[in-house]
Every structure is written in C-alpha cells, then in structure tokens.
Design an enzyme around this catalytic site. Structure first.
Site, PDB file in Angstrom:
ATOM      1  N   CYS A 334       0.689  -1.308   0.091  1.00 25.58           N
ATOM      2  CA  CYS A 334      -0.108   0.044  -0.094  1.00 25.58           C
ATOM      3  C   CYS A 334       1.024   1.341   0.075  1.00 25.58           C
ATOM      4  O   CYS A 334       1.492   1.628  -0.852  1.00 25.58           O
ATOM      5  CB  CYS A 334      -0.846  -0.184   1.117  1.00 25.58           C
ATOM      6  SG  CYS A 334      -2.385   0.988   1.018  1.00 25.58           S
ATOM      7  N   HIS A 428      -3.517  -5.381   1.074  1.00 31.17           N
ATOM      8  CA  HIS A 428      -3.117  -5.706   2.575  1.00 31.17           C
ATOM      9  C   HIS A 428      -3.478  -7.379   2.870  1.00 31.17           C
ATOM     10  O   HIS A 428      -4.691  -7.798   2.281  1.00 31.17           O
ATOM     11  CB  HIS A 428      -4.007  -5.042   3.658  1.00 31.17           C
ATOM     12  CG  HIS A 428      -3.604  -3.669   3.741  1.00 31.17           C
ATOM     13  ND1 HIS A 428      -2.432  -3.027   4.225  1.00 31.17           N
ATOM     14  CD2 HIS A 428      -4.215  -2.407   3.082  1.00 31.17           C
ATOM     15  CE1 HIS A 428      -2.319  -1.760   4.047  1.00 31.17           C
ATOM     16  NE2 HIS A 428      -3.408  -1.326   3.197  1.00 31.17           N
TER      17      HIS A 428
END
Length: 492
Positions: A334, A428
C-alpha cells in the site's frame, strides 16, 4: 436483545481479545451474537464484504461470532493523520478530516443519531450484543463527549464488566481508582471485574481478590492467565507488546527488517512473519538498526508523503538503496508500495499538491484522488498462487513503462509490480496467504542454501478458527460464565 459491555481501566488491557472470546463462547452456546463499538480510533482496519471500513477488532470479533462483519458494528472509525487531525469514517465510508477540537465540540453529538440507527438494525438481528469500550471510562477531561463507554452502556442497558491488566502493575489501584471516578449511575452498571494477563500462582493473588471484592462490593468474575493467542491486534500499543519485541537477529536464518513508519497502518499484515519458521522479523526506525537484512518491508501508512519525508530525513532512504544494490529484496504494501515508485504526486485535497521523487525501485508514479478505494479482493499472483486480501487506498499508481503485475484480480484488474528483487502491492493481508508466504521465503532459503520447508502450511482461515476455539476454551475455563449468563437472563 441483551447487551454486555467490556470496559477497561486503560488502553491495551485486553478488551478486544476478551470481547472476541465472549463472541465465540456465546455463539458456541447457541446464541446469535454480534460485536459493537460505537467509536473506534485505530490504524488497523477491516474491510467488510460490501467495501465498508471498520476497526479491525470488530471484524475479528464478527469472525469469532461466525457472522459477516457490517459497518453497523463500528459506525464511527477515526484514523489519525497527524497534527491532531483524524480521518472520520462514518458507516464504513470517508466522511471528513476533522481536528480534535471540532470533533469533540460539534461532531460527537451530531453523529449520535447514526450510532442509534446502527444499534436499531443490530437489535432486530441478534440476541446478544458484546460491546467494547475505548480506553478508560474514567477520563475526566473526556467524559462529557465520550460516546464509546458509559454512554453506550446506558443506550443499550448493558451490564459492564471492568477489565484490568495485571502485567502493568498497580492492578488494584487502577480498578479502585476507575470505580471511584465513575458517577453513581455509571458505577451501578459495573457488575463484575476481570483481572487479565496474569502470570504466576493464582493462590498468591487470592487475598487481594478477596479484599477487592469486599472493598468494592463487586465480584471478580475471573483471573485470566496470559495467553499468546494469535488474534490480530488493533492498537498501535501492540507494536511494543511481547510478541512484537525485536528478536535477536542471529537466532534466525532469514532476517526481515520492517520499517516502523511514524504513521504505520494495518501492521497486522506482518503477523504471519512471526510464525514462519526461521524468519526473524524486527521493526526498524533508524539507520543504525537497519543493518544487513535479507528482506526490507515498507508497510502501509496513513500518510505516504509525510512518512516518506521522514524516511529521507532519517537516512533510511539512502540505506535502503545501498542494500538494494547489494541484492537485498524489498516488499512494499500500500503506502510502502507507493514509496517504491518514481514519483508521489500529492493532491491539493490531501496536502500541498506537491510532487515528490520517491525510491525509484519500481517504474510507477502515484497520484492521490479524493475517492478512497476499499474492497475485499481475490486473484492470482504472477507465481501462480490464489490469494485474498483487501485494499484501502486513495492513491492510484500507474506504470511509467511495461511491467509485470503482481496479481490479476478476478474482475480482471491488475495490481502491483513484480520483479525478482522488488515486489509492490496494494493488497493488505498478502502474507496471510500462507502458501504464497511459504513460497516467497523458500525462494530466499534456496538462495541462501538453506533447507526448504514443506508447503503443508495451515491456511490462515484454519489458523484463525483454531485461535478462536483456543480462546473460547481458555477464557471459559477461567471466567465465571454462570454469573455472566445470570446478568444476561436477569435483564431480559
């Protein structure tokens, strides 16, 4: 619907884990149960099936209750951005960036009708609601605007169980002090006390428990021994917990340096690394601690630009680049993935609107937009592994030349960039895909001439299910469930 609420004498006393335990105990005993926390402040979040963002603890508790998490279980999520400003997530979606004073003075009361709507929807679906408090209910300076503790107990007519962490020391003072600072009507709701994270011989504590019950008139429902159950953490305080203390590097065949960014988020992405045989993860926040790892991981962050500027100021940018030249592998997740690119272009909405040159390890550039992307995802990696996870990002990263994507999602979208040395992804939970994780580290083992480990690893779903059942057995053994059920049934 009946409600029971776990409140604590402070943060990180084990409220989330005990709520998780109660959710599993109640559902195993045949009840329809759901978790609830009106307002949560956390950087570890959970994405619901419909793309809503809630606190990770309530997502985990819903799993323990064998139900799908919904945004009603945590209608308000605060994600600190720095400088006394937090992103406010309302019913799972970005609402606004609000400073602390404005939030307390205007937003809290305005949002209470939305909290009540969530409670009303949960009431018609479930028999028992397990509420989790936040911090302590006795913060005098915060009580007038506290909607996460006693106000929720009153709203749901919940019996309150007060939890204290004996590891911190001063457990009796913390319990008595908390009770002393409650109003009479608040104190009347406290029907039991739990002493958590106990180590040692319980007989040595018995005289103190007897005194506490006599002094307060409130029964101690259990003394819960410490257990290192593999339940994901929510609070950033967990970064300094026993499980995440920096290990000795020489004990492990593979050394993994995780950059501890100041605004690190969703650090539960790293949990599986602590369970991979021979892998030694350690958090690094200075150049002198970087040393010469086998892998460097740049995790998620709530503020990519500010954390990248910190990375430059700390000297870690130069240290990382020098190690890459020596063959060290890098993974970015991310915000960490965004830092691996060539440029980060900040929008005027997010900040100054400036452009920043980043690490330059992957041929991408990132632009921030106002709309956050949050989804559960599944797909297949370039290495042939089926993976699941979730996205939470407002940045959009595009290649500046032809790249090999890391994942092709089921909907056809491409994610990330893969090279033999550098891997970047928005997903994630990538390491929660245990077969991929075993494959990734077996490649490192092969490069270091270390014996490979068989790919017979348990799936993350199986591990979590084992953890919930272990938690049920452990807590049930040391908690007076008969009294807890008496509270519930006597209030019907």
């Amino acid at each position: 619907m009946r409600a029971i609420m776990i409140q604590g004498t402070s943060s990180d006393v084990g409220k989330s884990v005990l709520c998780t335990a109660l959710c599993r105990i109640f559902v195993n005993d045949g009840y329809r149960v759901a978790p609830f926390k009106s307002q949560n402040m956390a950087l570890n979040s959970y994405i619901t099936k419909d793309g809503g963002e809630i606190g990770r603890a309530q997502g985990v508790q819903a799993e323990a209750a064998k139900i799908d998490a919904t945004t009603d279980m945590n209608p308000i999520l605060l994600k600190p951005k720095g400088d006394m400003v937090s992103e406010v997530i309302l019913h799972g979606k970005h609402f606004a960036n609000i400073d602390a004073v404005t939030y307390r003075e205007t937003f809290v009361e305005a949002v209470m009708p939305e909290v009540r709507k969530s409670l009303a929807r949960l009431r018609v679906q479930y028999e028992i609601l397990v509420l989790e408090g936040a911090g302590s209910p006795a913060e005098i300076n915060l009580k007038s605007r506290d909607i996460a503790n006693m106000r929720m107990a009153h709203e749901t007519d919940a019996d309150v169980i007060l939890v204290a962490d004996i590891e911190r020391g001063g457990v009796f003072a913390s319990i008595v002090g908390t009770l002393a600072l409650l109003d009479d009507n608040e104190r009347a709701r406290v029907k039991g006390i739990i002493i958590n994270k106990f180590r040692g011989m319980k007989q040595l504590l018995d005289s103190g428990v007897e005194w506490l019950e006599n002094y307060t008139g409130i029964p101690v429902l259990g003394v819960i021994p410490f257990i290192d159950v593999q339940i994901e953490a929510e609070d950033s305080l967990a970064l300094s917990s026993l499980r995440l203390k920096k290990p000795q590097q020489q004990e492990f065949a593979i050394d993994v340096a995780i950059i501890r960014l100041p605004r690190i988020s969703n650090f539960t992405d790293m949990d599986p690394l602590f369970e991979e045989p021979g892998v030694g993860p350690r958090f690094v926040s200075s150049l002198k601690d970087l040393k010469h790892p086998d892998v460097i991981i740049l995790p998620g962050t709530k503020n990519t630009v500010e954390d990248f500027l910190w990375l430059q100021e700390s000297g870690l940018v130069q240290g990382i680049l020098q190690l890459v030249q020596k063959g060290v592998k890098v993974v970015g997740i991310c915000g960490g993935y965004q830092m691996l690119g060539e440029r980060i272009c900040e929008s005027a909405i997010e900040g100054s609107g400036g452009t920043y040159m980043s690490l330059g390890l992957l041929p991408i550039e990132t632009h921030f937009v106002s709309e956050k992307q949050s989804n559960q995802v599944q797909g297949r990696t370039v290495n042939g592994h089926n993976v699941v996870g979730y996205e939470i990002h407002s940045g959009r990263s595009t290649p500046t030349k032809v790249v090999t994507p890391f994942i092709i999602f089921e909907d056809g979208r491409q994610d990330g960039v893969y090279t033999e040395q550098v891997l970047g992804t928005y997903v994630h939970g990538i390491f929660q895909n245990r077969h991929f994780t075993r494959y990734y580290f077996n490649r490192l083992r092969a490069e270091k001439n270390i014996e490979l480990i068989a790919d017979d690893v348990l799936s993350d779903d199986d591990r979590r299910e084992q953890a919930y059942e272990m938690l049920d057995e452990h807590v049930r053994q040391h908690l007076d469930m008969e009294k807890i059920y008496n509270f519930i049934h006597s209030s019907v």
